[in-house]
Write an enzyme that holds these catalytic residues in place. Structure first.
Site, PDB file in Angstrom:
ATOM      1  CG  ASP A 177      17.365 -32.334 -29.476  1.00 27.52           C
ATOM      2  OD1 ASP A 177      16.479 -32.411 -28.602  1.00 27.52           O
ATOM      3  OD2 ASP A 177      17.828 -31.246 -29.872  1.00 27.52           O
ATOM      4  CG  ASP A 202      24.153 -28.507 -26.302  1.00 27.52           C
ATOM      5  OD1 ASP A 202      23.378 -27.787 -26.961  1.00 27.52           O
ATOM      6  OD2 ASP A 202      24.139 -28.536 -25.053  1.00 27.52           O
ATOM      7  CD  GLU A 214      14.685 -29.859 -27.636  1.00 26.90           C
ATOM      8  OE1 GLU A 214      14.328 -28.886 -26.940  1.00 26.90           O
ATOM      9  OE2 GLU A 214      15.865 -30.069 -27.994  1.00 26.90           O
TER      10      GLU A 214
END
Length: 288
Positions: free
Chosen positions: A176, A87, A178
Protein backbone atom coordinates in the site's frame (compact mmCIF):
# COMPACT_ATOMS: atom_id res chain seq x y z
CA UNK A 1 -36.19 48.17 64.88
CA UNK A 2 -32.73 49.71 64.27
CA UNK A 3 -31.36 46.18 64.35
CA UNK A 4 -33.95 45.21 61.81
CA UNK A 5 -32.98 48.12 59.56
CA UNK A 6 -29.31 47.15 59.88
CA UNK A 7 -29.97 43.58 58.76
CA UNK A 8 -32.14 44.86 55.92
CA UNK A 9 -29.40 47.22 54.76
CA UNK A 10 -26.81 44.44 54.93
CA UNK A 11 -29.09 42.19 52.94
CA UNK A 12 -29.57 44.83 50.30
CA UNK A 13 -25.84 45.43 50.06
CA UNK A 14 -25.15 41.66 49.82
CA UNK A 15 -27.75 41.28 47.07
CA UNK A 16 -26.22 44.18 45.20
CA UNK A 17 -22.76 42.64 45.56
CA UNK A 18 -23.90 39.27 44.28
CA UNK A 19 -25.65 40.89 41.33
CA UNK A 20 -22.48 42.84 40.55
CA UNK A 21 -20.38 39.70 40.61
CA UNK A 22 -22.85 37.89 38.33
CA UNK A 23 -22.83 40.84 35.95
CA UNK A 24 -19.03 40.89 35.82
CA UNK A 25 -18.92 37.10 35.36
CA UNK A 26 -21.43 37.26 32.53
CA UNK A 27 -19.48 40.04 30.84
CA UNK A 28 -16.25 38.02 31.05
CA UNK A 29 -17.96 34.91 29.66
CA UNK A 30 -19.41 36.89 26.76
CA UNK A 31 -15.99 38.38 26.03
CA UNK A 32 -14.35 34.96 26.08
CA UNK A 33 -17.00 33.54 23.74
CA UNK A 34 -16.44 36.41 21.31
CA UNK A 35 -12.68 35.90 21.47
CA UNK A 36 -12.98 32.22 20.58
CA UNK A 37 -15.10 33.02 17.51
CA UNK A 38 -12.56 35.45 16.07
CA UNK A 39 -10.29 34.30 13.18
CA UNK A 40 -7.15 32.65 14.53
CA UNK A 41 -8.69 32.14 17.96
CA UNK A 42 -8.02 28.37 17.88
CA UNK A 43 -4.34 29.01 17.23
CA UNK A 44 -4.15 31.56 20.01
CA UNK A 45 -5.90 29.23 22.44
CA UNK A 46 -3.68 26.23 21.64
CA UNK A 47 -2.88 23.75 18.85
CA UNK A 48 -5.66 22.74 16.50
CA UNK A 49 -5.94 19.01 17.04
CA UNK A 50 -8.03 18.64 13.89
CA UNK A 51 -4.95 19.52 11.82
CA UNK A 52 -2.55 17.37 13.85
CA UNK A 53 -1.21 14.25 12.10
CA UNK A 54 -2.73 10.93 13.14
CA UNK A 55 -0.95 8.60 15.52
CA UNK A 56 1.69 6.34 14.00
CA UNK A 57 0.27 2.99 13.00
CA UNK A 58 -3.25 4.26 12.32
CA UNK A 59 -2.79 4.78 8.56
CA UNK A 60 -5.13 2.72 6.40
CA UNK A 61 -5.68 1.97 2.77
CA UNK A 62 -7.26 4.91 0.92
CA UNK A 63 -6.95 7.36 3.80
CA UNK A 64 -5.98 10.24 1.51
CA UNK A 65 -8.15 9.50 -1.51
CA UNK A 66 -11.04 11.85 -0.81
CA UNK A 67 -8.79 14.68 0.39
CA UNK A 68 -6.56 14.57 -2.69
CA UNK A 69 -8.75 13.13 -5.48
CA UNK A 70 -12.25 13.90 -4.30
CA UNK A 71 -15.26 11.60 -4.39
CA UNK A 72 -17.91 11.01 -7.01
CA UNK A 73 -20.78 8.58 -7.39
CA UNK A 74 -20.79 4.82 -7.07
CA UNK A 75 -19.72 2.68 -10.04
CA UNK A 76 -22.10 2.14 -12.89
CA UNK A 77 -23.26 -1.38 -13.67
CA UNK A 78 -20.14 -3.18 -14.93
CA UNK A 79 -19.95 -4.45 -18.47
CA UNK A 80 -17.93 -7.46 -17.28
CA UNK A 81 -18.31 -9.69 -14.25
CA UNK A 82 -16.62 -8.33 -11.14
CA UNK A 83 -16.25 -9.79 -7.66
CA UNK A 84 -16.90 -7.77 -4.51
CA UNK A 85 -14.24 -7.48 -1.81
CA UNK A 86 -13.33 -5.41 1.24
CA UNK A 87 -10.17 -4.19 2.96
CA UNK A 88 -9.93 -3.72 6.71
CA UNK A 89 -7.54 -2.48 9.38
CA UNK A 90 -7.63 -1.87 13.13
CA UNK A 91 -10.20 0.88 12.47
CA UNK A 92 -12.85 -1.82 11.94
CA UNK A 93 -11.96 -3.81 15.06
CA UNK A 94 -13.64 -7.21 15.12
CA UNK A 95 -15.38 -7.56 11.76
CA UNK A 96 -18.79 -9.17 11.13
CA UNK A 97 -17.47 -11.52 8.46
CA UNK A 98 -20.59 -13.62 8.13
CA UNK A 99 -22.64 -10.48 7.45
CA UNK A 100 -20.21 -9.47 4.71
CA UNK A 101 -20.21 -12.96 3.21
CA UNK A 102 -24.01 -13.00 3.15
CA UNK A 103 -23.98 -9.63 1.36
CA UNK A 104 -21.88 -11.03 -1.50
CA UNK A 105 -18.33 -10.14 -0.42
CA UNK A 106 -16.03 -12.99 -1.50
CA UNK A 107 -12.50 -11.70 -0.85
CA UNK A 108 -10.73 -9.49 1.67
CA UNK A 109 -7.42 -7.86 2.43
CA UNK A 110 -6.34 -7.18 6.00
CA UNK A 111 -3.73 -4.67 7.15
CA UNK A 112 -0.91 -6.59 8.78
CA UNK A 113 1.85 -4.04 9.29
CA UNK A 114 3.08 -0.49 8.84
CA UNK A 115 6.71 0.58 8.54
CA UNK A 116 8.79 -1.62 10.83
CA UNK A 117 7.06 -0.44 13.99
CA UNK A 118 3.40 -1.49 13.88
CA UNK A 119 1.35 -4.70 13.77
CA UNK A 120 -2.44 -4.67 13.52
CA UNK A 121 -3.78 -5.89 16.91
CA UNK A 122 -6.96 -7.20 15.20
CA UNK A 123 -5.06 -9.09 12.51
CA UNK A 124 -5.88 -12.61 13.74
CA UNK A 125 -9.65 -12.00 14.00
CA UNK A 126 -9.75 -10.30 10.62
CA UNK A 127 -7.40 -12.57 8.67
CA UNK A 128 -8.67 -15.87 10.10
CA UNK A 129 -12.27 -14.71 10.39
CA UNK A 130 -12.54 -13.88 6.70
CA UNK A 131 -10.98 -17.25 5.81
CA UNK A 132 -13.29 -19.16 8.14
CA UNK A 133 -16.47 -17.89 6.45
CA UNK A 134 -15.15 -18.94 3.03
CA UNK A 135 -13.42 -15.82 1.70
CA UNK A 136 -10.18 -15.70 -0.22
CA UNK A 137 -8.00 -13.34 1.76
CA UNK A 138 -4.60 -11.69 1.90
CA UNK A 139 -2.60 -9.14 3.86
CA UNK A 140 -1.36 -5.64 3.12
CA UNK A 141 1.47 -3.44 4.33
CA UNK A 142 1.16 0.34 4.69
CA UNK A 143 4.49 1.70 3.43
CA UNK A 144 6.36 4.54 5.13
CA UNK A 145 9.39 4.97 2.84
CA UNK A 146 10.98 7.61 5.10
CA UNK A 147 11.30 5.31 8.14
CA UNK A 148 13.10 2.21 6.81
CA UNK A 149 14.26 0.67 3.55
CA UNK A 150 11.97 -1.21 1.22
CA UNK A 151 13.76 -4.47 2.01
CA UNK A 152 13.43 -3.96 5.76
CA UNK A 153 9.72 -3.27 5.47
CA UNK A 154 9.11 -6.22 3.14
CA UNK A 155 10.83 -8.54 5.60
CA UNK A 156 8.86 -7.09 8.51
CA UNK A 157 5.65 -7.61 6.55
CA UNK A 158 6.41 -11.24 5.67
CA UNK A 159 7.47 -11.99 9.24
CA UNK A 160 4.21 -10.60 10.65
CA UNK A 161 1.40 -11.99 8.55
CA UNK A 162 2.25 -10.94 5.00
CA UNK A 163 3.46 -14.28 3.70
CA UNK A 164 1.83 -16.49 1.09
CA UNK A 165 0.94 -20.17 0.81
CA UNK A 166 -0.38 -22.14 -2.13
CA UNK A 167 -3.63 -23.18 -0.47
CA UNK A 168 -5.95 -21.61 -3.02
CA UNK A 169 -7.35 -19.21 -0.43
CA UNK A 170 -4.39 -16.87 0.22
CA UNK A 171 -3.77 -13.86 -2.01
CA UNK A 172 -0.29 -12.37 -2.54
CA UNK A 173 0.70 -9.53 -0.24
CA UNK A 174 -0.06 -5.91 -1.10
CA UNK A 175 2.25 -2.92 -0.95
CA UNK A 176 0.00 0.00 0.00
CA UNK A 177 1.95 2.99 -1.32
CA UNK A 178 0.04 6.29 -1.22
CA UNK A 179 -0.16 9.70 0.43
CA UNK A 180 1.75 10.11 3.66
CA UNK A 181 -0.75 10.84 6.45
CA UNK A 182 2.05 11.90 8.77
CA UNK A 183 3.79 14.54 6.63
CA UNK A 184 4.93 15.35 3.08
CA UNK A 185 2.89 13.32 0.61
CA UNK A 186 5.93 11.74 -1.07
CA UNK A 187 7.69 11.10 2.25
CA UNK A 188 10.49 13.50 1.36
CA UNK A 189 11.79 11.22 -1.41
CA UNK A 190 12.58 12.24 -4.97
CA UNK A 191 10.73 10.43 -7.73
CA UNK A 192 13.81 8.33 -8.53
CA UNK A 193 14.34 7.48 -4.86
CA UNK A 194 10.69 6.45 -4.51
CA UNK A 195 10.94 4.12 -7.52
CA UNK A 196 14.06 2.56 -6.02
CA UNK A 197 12.32 2.12 -2.67
CA UNK A 198 9.33 0.38 -4.26
CA UNK A 199 11.63 -1.88 -6.26
CA UNK A 200 13.56 -2.73 -3.08
CA UNK A 201 10.30 -3.79 -1.42
CA UNK A 202 8.88 -5.78 -4.33
CA UNK A 203 12.18 -7.55 -5.08
CA UNK A 204 12.55 -8.58 -1.44
CA UNK A 205 8.94 -9.71 -1.21
CA UNK A 206 9.40 -11.84 -4.32
CA UNK A 207 12.55 -13.42 -2.89
CA UNK A 208 10.84 -14.22 0.42
CA UNK A 209 7.52 -15.58 -0.90
CA UNK A 210 7.93 -16.52 -4.56
CA UNK A 211 5.08 -14.14 -5.44
CA UNK A 212 5.00 -10.65 -6.93
CA UNK A 213 3.36 -8.18 -4.58
CA UNK A 214 0.23 -6.36 -5.63
CA UNK A 215 0.73 -2.59 -5.72
CA UNK A 216 -2.09 -0.48 -4.31
CA UNK A 217 -1.94 3.19 -5.24
CA UNK A 218 -3.84 6.13 -6.72
CA UNK A 219 -2.97 7.39 -10.19
CA UNK A 220 -2.46 11.01 -9.08
CA UNK A 221 -0.11 9.96 -6.27
CA UNK A 222 1.82 7.68 -8.60
CA UNK A 223 2.29 10.51 -11.07
CA UNK A 224 3.43 12.97 -8.40
CA UNK A 225 5.72 10.69 -6.43
CA UNK A 226 7.18 8.28 -9.02
CA UNK A 227 7.00 10.49 -12.12
CA UNK A 228 4.41 8.03 -13.48
CA UNK A 229 7.01 5.28 -13.67
CA UNK A 230 5.97 2.48 -16.03
CA UNK A 231 8.36 -0.28 -14.95
CA UNK A 232 6.12 -2.23 -12.54
CA UNK A 233 3.09 -2.87 -14.74
CA UNK A 234 4.44 -5.98 -16.42
CA UNK A 235 4.98 -7.82 -13.14
CA UNK A 236 2.99 -6.43 -10.21
CA UNK A 237 -0.82 -6.57 -10.30
CA UNK A 238 -2.45 -3.16 -9.84
CA UNK A 239 -5.01 -2.25 -7.20
CA UNK A 240 -6.12 1.28 -7.99
CA UNK A 241 -7.94 3.68 -5.68
CA UNK A 242 -10.61 5.96 -7.14
CA UNK A 243 -13.93 6.82 -5.54
CA UNK A 244 -16.01 7.52 -8.60
CA UNK A 245 -18.31 6.01 -11.20
CA UNK A 246 -15.45 4.62 -13.32
CA UNK A 247 -11.95 3.44 -12.58
CA UNK A 248 -10.52 6.33 -14.60
CA UNK A 249 -6.97 6.72 -15.85
CA UNK A 250 -4.50 4.07 -14.70
CA UNK A 251 -0.87 4.68 -13.77
CA UNK A 252 1.66 4.24 -16.58
CA UNK A 253 2.69 0.67 -17.37
CA UNK A 254 -0.61 -0.99 -16.41
CA UNK A 255 -2.96 -1.61 -19.34
CA UNK A 256 -5.58 -3.03 -16.97
CA UNK A 257 -6.27 -3.03 -13.25
CA UNK A 258 -6.72 -6.15 -11.15
CA UNK A 259 -8.66 -4.55 -8.29
CA UNK A 260 -10.42 -1.25 -7.78
CA UNK A 261 -11.18 0.39 -4.43
CA UNK A 262 -14.27 2.40 -5.30
CA UNK A 263 -15.68 3.63 -1.98
CA UNK A 264 -14.95 4.11 1.72
CA UNK A 265 -18.64 4.16 2.73
CA UNK A 266 -19.86 0.58 2.47
CA UNK A 267 -22.72 -0.54 4.73
CA UNK A 268 -20.85 -3.01 6.97
CA UNK A 269 -17.20 -2.23 6.25
CA UNK A 270 -16.46 1.09 4.60
CA UNK A 271 -13.76 0.20 2.08
CA UNK A 272 -15.27 -1.79 -0.78
CA UNK A 273 -13.53 -3.06 -3.88
CA UNK A 274 -14.20 -4.84 -7.13
CA UNK A 275 -11.97 -7.55 -8.52
CA UNK A 276 -11.75 -7.23 -12.29
CA UNK A 277 -13.18 -10.65 -13.08
CA UNK A 278 -15.30 -13.48 -11.76
CA UNK A 279 -14.48 -15.48 -8.63
CA UNK A 280 -12.37 -17.95 -10.59
CA UNK A 281 -10.00 -15.08 -11.46
CA UNK A 282 -9.65 -14.25 -7.74
CA UNK A 283 -8.80 -17.92 -7.17
CA UNK A 284 -6.28 -17.82 -10.01
CA UNK A 285 -4.47 -14.89 -8.36
CA UNK A 286 -4.43 -16.81 -5.09
CA UNK A 287 -3.00 -19.89 -6.74
CA UNK A 288 -0.25 -17.97 -8.50
Amino acid sequence: MPLHRHRSGTSRRSGTSRRSRLTVGGTLLAALTLLLTLPGAATAAGPDTADAPPARGTARMGQGVIEHDGQGGLPRDPRVVQTEGVDVSSHQGNVAWQTLWNSGVKWAYVKATEGTYYKNPYFAQQYNGSYNVGMIRGAYHFATPNTASGAAQANYFVDNGGGWSRDGRTLPGVLDIEWNPYGAQCYGLSQAAMVNWIRDFTTTYRARTGRDAVIYTATSWWKDCTGNNASFGAVNPLWVARYNTTVGELPAGWPVHTMWQYTSTGPTVGDHNRFNGALDRVQALANG
